[in-house]
Motif scaffolding. Structure first.
Motif, PDB file in Angstrom:
ATOM      1  N   ASP A  89       0.510  -0.914  -0.021  1.00  0.00           N
ATOM      2  CA  ASP A  89      -0.505   0.394   0.411  1.00  0.00           C
ATOM      3  C   ASP A  89       0.668   1.466   0.440  1.00  0.00           C
ATOM      4  O   ASP A  89       1.847   1.209   0.961  1.00  0.00           O
ATOM      5  CB  ASP A  89      -1.308  -0.282   1.612  1.00  0.00           C
ATOM      6  N   THR A  91      -0.357   4.305   0.319  1.00  0.00           N
ATOM      7  CA  THR A  91       0.171   5.192   1.582  1.00  0.00           C
ATOM      8  C   THR A  91       0.277   4.555   2.878  1.00  0.00           C
ATOM      9  O   THR A  91       0.208   5.020   4.732  1.00  0.00           O
ATOM     10  CB  THR A  91      -1.539   5.402   1.712  1.00  0.00           C
ATOM     11  N   ALA A  92       1.101   3.383   2.945  1.00  0.00           N
ATOM     12  CA  ALA A  92       1.551   2.224   4.504  1.00  0.00           C
ATOM     13  C   ALA A  92       3.119   1.764   3.975  1.00  0.00           C
ATOM     14  O   ALA A  92       3.173   0.986   3.574  1.00  0.00           O
ATOM     15  CB  ALA A  92       0.496   1.652   4.913  1.00  0.00           C
ATOM     16  N   LYS A 126      -3.207   1.718  -4.247  1.00  0.00           N
ATOM     17  CA  LYS A 126      -3.781   2.971  -3.800  1.00  0.00           C
ATOM     18  C   LYS A 126      -2.671   3.729  -4.378  1.00  0.00           C
ATOM     19  O   LYS A 126      -2.774   5.041  -3.159  1.00  0.00           O
ATOM     20  CB  LYS A 126      -3.606   2.699  -2.469  1.00  0.00           C
ATOM     21  N   LEU A 129      -4.748   7.551  -4.014  1.00  0.00           N
ATOM     22  CA  LEU A 129      -4.934   7.841  -1.833  1.00  0.00           C
ATOM     23  C   LEU A 129      -3.978   8.529  -2.246  1.00  0.00           C
ATOM     24  O   LEU A 129      -3.148   8.924  -2.834  1.00  0.00           O
ATOM     25  CB  LEU A 129      -4.808   7.117  -0.631  1.00  0.00           C
ATOM     26  N   ASP A 130      -4.325  10.312  -1.997  1.00  0.00           N
ATOM     27  CA  ASP A 130      -3.205  11.817  -1.758  1.00  0.00           C
ATOM     28  C   ASP A 130      -2.108  11.376  -0.556  1.00  0.00           C
ATOM     29  O   ASP A 130      -1.814  11.991  -0.345  1.00  0.00           O
ATOM     30  CB  ASP A 130      -4.034  12.696  -2.488  1.00  0.00           C
ATOM     31  N   ASN A 131      -2.444  10.730   0.704  1.00  0.00           N
ATOM     32  CA  ASN A 131      -1.301  10.168   1.620  1.00  0.00           C
ATOM     33  C   ASN A 131      -0.006   9.573   1.662  1.00  0.00           C
ATOM     34  O   ASN A 131       0.184   8.866   2.180  1.00  0.00           O
ATOM     35  CB  ASN A 131      -2.491  10.322   2.797  1.00  0.00           C
ATOM     36  N   ARG A 132       0.001   9.955  -0.007  1.00  0.00           N
ATOM     37  CA  ARG A 132       1.308   8.462  -0.180  1.00  0.00           C
ATOM     38  C   ARG A 132       2.385   8.980   0.644  1.00  0.00           C
ATOM     39  O   ARG A 132       2.719   9.986   1.335  1.00  0.00           O
ATOM     40  CB  ARG A 132       1.100   9.191  -1.585  1.00  0.00           C
ATOM     41  N   ALA A 133       2.825   7.484   1.030  1.00  0.00           N
ATOM     42  CA  ALA A 133       3.645   7.829   2.096  1.00  0.00           C
ATOM     43  C   ALA A 133       5.277   6.759   1.409  1.00  0.00           C
ATOM     44  O   ALA A 133       6.298   6.782   2.239  1.00  0.00           O
ATOM     45  CB  ALA A 133       3.710   7.118   3.267  1.00  0.00           C
ATOM     46  N   VAL A 134       5.187   5.838   0.681  1.00  0.00           N
ATOM     47  CA  VAL A 134       6.397   5.693  -0.189  1.00  0.00           C
ATOM     48  C   VAL A 134       6.131   5.978  -1.030  1.00  0.00           C
ATOM     49  O   VAL A 134       4.966   6.278  -2.566  1.00  0.00           O
ATOM     50  CB  VAL A 134       6.003   3.828  -0.515  1.00  0.00           C
TER      51      VAL A 134
ATOM     52  N   SER B 691       8.453  10.083   7.725  1.00  0.00           N
ATOM     53  CA  SER B 691       7.872   9.268   6.512  1.00  0.00           C
ATOM     54  C   SER B 691       7.289  10.101   5.073  1.00  0.00           C
ATOM     55  O   SER B 691       8.498  10.263   4.153  1.00  0.00           O
ATOM     56  CB  SER B 691       6.834   8.593   6.351  1.00  0.00           C
ATOM     57  N   LEU B 695       9.281  11.740   2.147  1.00  0.00           N
ATOM     58  CA  LEU B 695       9.104  12.018   0.805  1.00  0.00           C
ATOM     59  C   LEU B 695       9.210  13.290   0.569  1.00  0.00           C
ATOM     60  O   LEU B 695       9.779  12.997  -0.857  1.00  0.00           O
ATOM     61  CB  LEU B 695       7.222  11.496   1.276  1.00  0.00           C
ATOM     62  N   PRO B 730       0.870   4.806   9.237  1.00  0.00           N
ATOM     63  CA  PRO B 730       0.358   5.689   8.812  1.00  0.00           C
ATOM     64  C   PRO B 730      -1.228   5.096   8.758  1.00  0.00           C
ATOM     65  O   PRO B 730      -1.947   7.064   8.635  1.00  0.00           O
ATOM     66  CB  PRO B 730       0.326   6.452   7.551  1.00  0.00           C
ATOM     67  N   LEU B 869      -0.307  15.687   6.081  1.00  0.00           N
ATOM     68  CA  LEU B 869      -1.042  14.691   5.872  1.00  0.00           C
ATOM     69  C   LEU B 869      -1.912  14.880   4.310  1.00  0.00           C
ATOM     70  O   LEU B 869      -2.187  13.884   3.943  1.00  0.00           O
ATOM     71  CB  LEU B 869      -1.695  13.819   6.699  1.00  0.00           C
TER      72      LEU B 869
END
Lengths: 208, 1157
Positions: A89, A91-92, A126, A129-134, B691, B695, B730, B869
């Motif tokens: 994911d 975002t995770a 995903k 989604l806009d809270n991307r973390a990777v 993170s 990013l 997250p 966020l």
């Protein structure tokens, strides 16, 4: 009689729980997205006919439970796989980090004949989604380091890249087809024949 | 009677009507057949995206086209080739039509005809196997040409997409090849035919899959549907008779062999199933002809009954079948009554006495005649109807088959004749070749005894429609004829030497007999086959012969007895194994159902309750629940008893007390884990912030350090989050966004905990300022204050009315305030806290509340992650607090603020500013928690928490009960359970188990209590326990004992034995397999069964599910994957009441089996 060759590709989808394995599978097979999926228990699979290089092949896509505790079940399902899809994911970050262990675990349990060249495909799901973390770059780098695993950024919800990804999966799996054929038959069948023989022999003995 | 008919025939055989009507009708019929097949094929193509080459639809279409093309074909035009007219036609037109030339070449190639074969040989109907399409070799003398090769050229033309063009060519040049009134020559029908075929010619045909695969592919629905029709004709469930089945399994191979060799096993179960299967077009049998409402008068029935007559071509030869309409329609009726119940209901119904009997009667009436067993076909025509009588080799007449008027008999006969080719024929042939050049074609039958009349009858077709009369056809089997002759001679010899008669039984059963004895008997026929019956030895050595036969007989006798003995011995051994194995599964004593079918109703429940509110007769309760379930309204009162939460005999007061205590306990536990949750959340937030920072940083500039090794990708990350590796996720932030309306109710208790943390961290700060000394002091302090706090909560909740949770929580909040205020030297903090709490109570007041310096400070910090966020990336300022936080849940804001107050310095100074070690010092739970919760504890809880949240969100989203509020309750139950059982932890599936309990109890604390009792048994099913493997093993032996046939199938498919398709059943007690309403009943049954009949009721429910579909499974020989797919597709569509009923029956069966020592 090349047509008699089995063209069934077994594809296993792995990844942490909640990364969207079931959604991806259903998006690809049924072209539908639902937010009603429940956590997968045990395993389920769907089949779909696809045309790869003018050949019609049947993809048997196995969806598995995401919690790593259920991995012990895997051995029954992983066997004979032609391709393994690892999903995380975007975002995770944790789900990305566990890719490594999913991959290792798969190679251990499925024990393909040529682990170094076994086809994997990584899907970063995903992306809608806009809270991307990777970042894509990070994922890409990891994939490159692992023998150039193809990487796709997908969204099961908005059907982004899903078709393309599974086409690649099918193609890469097909490349392994010759290998897969050796796994077609369950080994138990041999055992059964042995039993049958034994029974007949018993019958011979008591006949006279 | 026959003579009379002949006379009638003779008088009326004169031409009587105009020739146009019947031929037009026939054309109409032929075209209609093509239309129908085209439609079906196109439908198949639409639903499946492509059509398989071996599909029955293709064969049927080819057949229809063939008969169209065959109609009115000019014999002379084709020269010598009479039988394979259309193939010859193709080759003929190949000269003029390029498409036909192409197809013709393909046909020749496909026939695999070696160059040595003469042209005429090729042009005969291809009886040789075609390598690419044909899958069954025709090695043996008896085997027919496979049906697929029958319409070979049409098939190939279709697959090559040339068929429409070829037929167009034929239509355009019809005058060359066809009679004037042929269908193809007809201006209308001809063009209709060619245009009909344009569609099918455009389709994709594939042969990618093996034919076997093709037939097992249909979805679960279709399988059940197909099965529904055959349900009435299948074997009675073998669970009924384990003994027989066991024997069957012992020497199954020889049994099967004999069944096949006798060939007449109509009543045998397996052939019954084949029978229904074969009524459909399928891969093993081609349907040549089908007509409904053909009447047959079976024995013991006064009136002829309408039914479905069909003619099939199988590997073994032609088969004529007639099935009464009642049998064909029987299950359509029940389907109409209740669609949802139908699939299982019908299956189940077979087990009941009534319908089974009726089906049996009809079943006995149905006909199945192998054409090779028929010698004569008598046709009696009268004004009323056309009757057809088949006379067998033994001279016995089958019941007459009455065709409706209108050429049906004729078309049946012509189909029969076509079907007989190439190995047999009708004598005299139906199609006369004599009428040179004229359209006599079909419709002509000669009366064998009176050839002269036939000649006159040949002139006009309508004769068939108008004339009464008798016709006799002999079925000549070229292949068998010789053999038959030999058999007759053998029989004659057998008469001379009587002891030979047991030859047949021996041959069929003596798979294991000594070679010598078998040979001595089998030799004569094999010699006979060579064409010269060895007649000489018999008269010469009659005595030797008799002696050897005596020897054979005695050997047989010995063998039979020893077989029987060994069979019995094995069975005894088997049964004793069964007993030891299964005796643990069921209770030895059988509790009778007597009157308990109504279940536990409210009246009964009230009647059983005494004046103190106590229920004493627990056995009766269990019995009622077991046999009839619980009335829905009182479930919430009864379930606590069933799950062992309430004691039987407890008074109402005791129970209320128990509830209160339970609730208090629940709230205490909850407050504990909520405290930890707050810590977890804080950590998550930090991690997310980190993170995200990474990013953005990464996207801002290329980081060269990342490029060298991928492991660094992870390492980098780890360095950021290493302080709390497993917890980082997250997700929570996402949760908050998704569900902004966190109910105050359930979240509120966390506030006090948060305050605690705040105090701690505040003190940490002080400590830090003091040079990080004296941590032990602080710890002590913390512990004390926490203890205080806890005690207070205890006290408070005791006082509280437990039903008023909202108040109690408010109370806890107030308490928390008090605690905070108790603290010395922390006045400022206290004020902040109260401001927070107020904010939570009055949502609107957040912005208004006068921010103290500290609060302002913290607000800035909070917005940092939240803004990130949202990926807005806007510069941080105090002002953002006001704009961003209201969008989020007010409570969330409060919590965030308070939490970040605890760890303010971390978030304030993001990752890049400070070295990781600084941070780890600051956040280290040892300091922030004062040692109350160890780091491991927090980590493991955090892990579980995230999993719970992921699954709770996804749990039964489609069920209206699970609103956000109730999902939150579910979450609390899960968290509380996991907090109490951290060593077990959360495992996927627990949510599913808790959900129905919550639905029923509606209230967290009691649902949690029930869940606790439920999990006592269920824990073992999860991967950490051993129960699942035990279940699989038990399933295996149960199936082995109760349904050998199924067991053998499973065994044949190897991995089946792992029974993974039952995994979800056992793990979730069928919660995913049934609808909510049914889950309730199933669970009650399982719980009650522990005290009534079996500790392992799940096994029997699983077995019942399996048995419900056993015939579908067997009929489609499902393998490991098929069955997983089947049951996954069937989930929530089972007929639960029937399944549960069957489960009880199965328990009883095992009980009886074990009792029968």
């Amino acid at each position: 009689m090349s047509s008699r060759k089995k063209v069934l590709l077994k594809v296993i989808i792995l990844g942490d729980s909640g990364v969207g394995k079931t959604s991806l599978m259903n998006q690809f097979v049924n072209k539908k997205f639902s937010n009603q999926y429940k956590a997968t228990i045990g395993a389920d699979f769907l089949t779909k006919e696809v045309i790869v290089d003018d050949r019609i092949v049947t993809m048997q896509i196995w969806d598995t439970a995401g919690q790593e505790r259920f991995q012990s079940l895997g051995v029954a399902f992983y066997r004979g796989a032609d391709c393994c899809v690892l999903v995380f994911d975007v975002t995770a970050p944790n789900t990305f980090k566990s890719l490594e262990s999913w991959r290792d675990e798969f190679l251990i349990q499925a024990s393909p004949r040529d682990p170094d060249n076994f086809p994997f495909v990584i899907l970063g799901n995903k992306v809608d989604l806009d809270n991307r973390a990777v970042s894509a770059k990070r994922a890409q780098q990891w994939c490159q380091s692992k023998n150039d695993i193809p990487y796709f950024e997908t969204s099961a919800k908005e059907a982004v890249n899903v078709e393309l990804a599974f086409q690649t999966i099918a193609r890469n799996a097909l490349a392994q087809e010759t290998e897969a054929e050796l796994y077609n038959e369950f080994p138990d069948q041999i055992k059964l024949n042995a039993n049958d023989n034994g029974r007949n022999r018993d019958g011979d003995n008591c006949a006279c | 009677m026959a003579a009379q008919n002949k006379a009638e025939n003779g008088s009326e055989e004169m031409p009587a009507a105009t020739p146009t009507d019947p031929s037009a009708e026939q054309k109409e019929r032929l075209i209609a057949a093509v239309k129908k097949e085209v439609k079906q094929l196109m439908e198949e193509a639409v639903t499946r995206k492509f059509v398989h080459e071996e599909s029955g639809g293709v064969t049927a279409l080819c057949g229809a086209v063939e008969s169209c093309l065959g109609q009115g074909l000019r014999r002379r035009a084709l020269g010598l080739f009479k039988t394979s007219s259309t193939t010859a036609l193709l080759h003929k037109i190949a000269k003029h039509c390029p498409e036909a030339a192409l197809v013709s070449a393909r046909v020749l190639a496909a026939e695999g005809a070696p160059a040595t074969r003469s042209a005429s040989g090729v042009e005969r109907r291809p009886s040789a196997p075609r390598p690419p399409l044909c899958k069954r070799g025709s090695g043996s003398l008896l085997s027919q040409a496979p049906p697929t090769s029958r319409y070979l050229w049409i098939r190939i033309a279709l697959f090559e997409r040339q068929l429409a063009k070829i037929i167009e060519h034929l239509v355009n040049n019809a005058n060359r090849y066809y009679e004037r009134d042929a269908l193809v020559a007809d201006p209308d029908y001809g063009s209709i035919l060619s245009s009909l075929l344009v569609g099918p010619c455009a389709l994709e045909y594939s042969k990618a899959k093996a034919p076997a695969c093709f037939w097992t592919d249909p979805p679960a629905d279709e399988l059940v549907q197909r099965h529904r029709m055959s349900a009435g004709t299948t074997t009675p469930p073998s669970v009924r008779r384990p003994i027989l089945n066991f024997k069957r399994s012992l020497n199954a191979s020889s049994d099967d062999g004999s069944a096949i060799s006798t060939g007449t096993g109509k009543a045998a179960g397996s052939s019954a199933k084949d029978y229904v299967e074969s009524l459909h077009q399928n891969s093993t049998a081609t349907l040549l002809y089908g007509k409904n409402n053909v009447r047959v008068q079976p024995k013991d029935v006064e009136e002829p009954m309408p039914g479905y007559l069909s003619l099939h071509q199988t590997a073994a030869g032609l088969v004529i079948k007639w099935t009464p309409n009642q049998l064909m329609n029987g299950y359509a009726e029940s389907e109409g009554i209740d669609k949802s119940l139908a699939p299982t209901c019908t299956v189940y119904r077979r087990r009941c006495a009534g319908p089974l009997c009726i089906d049996c009667v009809y079943w006995a009436m149905s006909l199945q005649v192998c054409v090779w067993e028929v010698v004569y076909v008598h046709v009696h025509r009268s004004q009323a109807s056309d009757a057809l009588i088949l006379v067998g080799q033994d001279g016995v007449q089958r019941p007459p088959i009455h065709f409706p008027k209108g050429g049906h008999l004729l078309s049946f006969l012509s189909n029969l004749e076509t079907g007989l080719l190439p190995h047999g024929q009708l004598d005299p042939p139906l199609w006369s070749q004599r009428g040179t050049g004229k359209v006599f074609g079909r419709g002509r039958a000669r009366r064998r005894p009176m050839p002269s009349l036939c000649e006159s009858g040949e002139t006009e077709e309508p004769e068939w429609e108008e004339t009464a009369g008798d016709y006799v056809f002999r079925i000549v089997n070229n292949a068998i004829a010789d053999r038959e002759a030999m058999r007759h001679s053998l029989l004659e010899r057998a008469v001379q030497s009587p002891p030979r008669t047991p030859r047949r039984p021996l041959a069929s059963t003596s798979t294991t007999s000594s070679d010598s004895s078998t040979m001595s008997v089998d030799c004569p026929p094999s010699a006979g086959l060579n064409g010269h019956p060895p007649l000489t030895p018999i008269p010469h050595h009659p005595v030797e012969q008799a002696a050897s036969i005596e020897l054979v007989c005695s050997t047989m006798r010995r063998q039979i007895i020893s077989r029987a003995f060994y069979g019995w011995l094995a069975y005894c051994r088997h049964l004793s194994t069964v007993r030891t194995h299964l005796s643990g599964l069921v209770h030895p004593n059988i509790v009778p159902a007597g009157g308990a079918e109504g279940g536990l109703t409210e009246e009964r429940w009230l009647a059983m309750t005494d004046e103190t509110g106590a229920i004493h007769d627990k056995d009766e309760v269990y019995r009622l629940v077991y046999y009839g379930g619980v009335q829905h309204d009182i479930r919430r009162h009864v379930w606590p008893y069933l799950l062992g939460y309430y004691e039987f005999g407890s008074t109402a007061e005791q129970r209320v007390e128990q509830d209160m205590a339970c609730r208090r306990q629940y709230e205490t536990t909850m407050s504990e884990w909520l405290c930890v949750e707050a810590i977890v959340r804080q950590r998550d937030r930090e991690a997310t912030a980190a993170s995200i920072a990474r990013l953005t940083e990464a996207s801002g500039k290329l980081k060269p350090s990342d490029n060298n090794d991928a492991s660094e990708v992870f390492e980098d990350d780890c360095s950021v989050i290493s302080d709390n590796p497993p917890i980082v996720s997250p997700e929570p932030s996402e949760n908050d966004q998704k569900r902004p309306d966190k109910p105050v109710l359930s979240r509120a208790p966390s506030i006090d905990e948060v305050d605690n943390i705040e105090m701690d961290s505040e003190r940490d700060k002080e400590t830090k300022q003091n040079g990080e000394t004296d941590t032990s002091d602080n710890k002590e302090l913390d512990v004390d204050s926490l203890k205080d706090f806890d005690e207070d909560v205890h006290l408070k909740s005791v006082v509280e009315n437990p039903d008023m949770r909202r108040e109690s929580i408010a109370e806890i909040k107030r308490l928390a305030e008090g605690i905070v205020q108790k603290g010395d030297g922390r006045g400022l903090l206290c004020s902040v806290d109260s401001a927070h709490v107020n904010g939570s109570d009055f949502r609107s007041s957040i912005d208004e509340s006068q921010p103290s310096p500290v609060q302002q400070h913290t607000s800035v910090i909070i917005t940092n992650p939240s803004v990130d966020l949202a990926a807005s990336g806007s510069p941080l300022s105090g002002g953002t607090t006001a704009t961003v936080s209201p969008a989020r849940s007010p409570l969330g804001v409060v919590r965030e603020e308070s939490q970040s107050a605890g760890a303010s310095f971390d978030t304030l100074e993001p990752a890049d500013r400070h070295a990781p070690d600084t941070r780890s010092n600051c956040v280290s739970p040892a300091s922030s928690n004062g040692g109350v919760y160890s780091n491991e504890l927090v980590e493991s809880f955090a892990l579980n928490l995230h999993r719970i949240e992921k699954d709770v969100q996804r749990c039964d989203r489609n069920y209206p009960f699970f609103t956000d509020e109730n999902l939150d309750k579910l979450r609390n139950i899960m968290c509380t359970y996991v907090w109490e059982h951290l060593e077990i932890g959360y495992m996927q599936g627990m949510c599913d188990l808790a959900a129905p309990l919550l639905v029923m109890m509606r209230e967290e604390a009691s649902a949690h209590a029930l869940f606790n009792s439920l999990m006592k048994r269920a824990t073992d099913n999860f991967p950490s326990g051993q129960a699942m493997d035990a279940h699989f093993a038990d399933m295996r032996s149960l199936i082995q004992i109760l349904d050998c046939e199924l067991y053998e199938l499973m065994h044949a498919h190897g991995d089946y034995t792992h029974f993974y398709f039952c995994y979800r059943w056992f793990l979730l007690d069928f919660k995913r397999e049934l609808l909510y309403q049914d889950v309730f009943s199933a669970w009650e049954l399982i719980w009650a069964a522990r005290h009534v009949s079996s500790e392992h009721m799940v096994l029997f429910i699983a077995l019942a599910l399996l048995e419900t579909y056993r015939d579908v499974i067997l009929a489609n020989t499902m393998d490991f994957t098929d069955i997983i797919k089947f049951f996954n597709e069937m989930a929530e569509r089972h007929d639960a009441s029937a399944v549960l009923c069957l489960a009880r029956e199965l328990v009883l069966q095992v009980q009886t089996l074990i009792e029968n020592k």
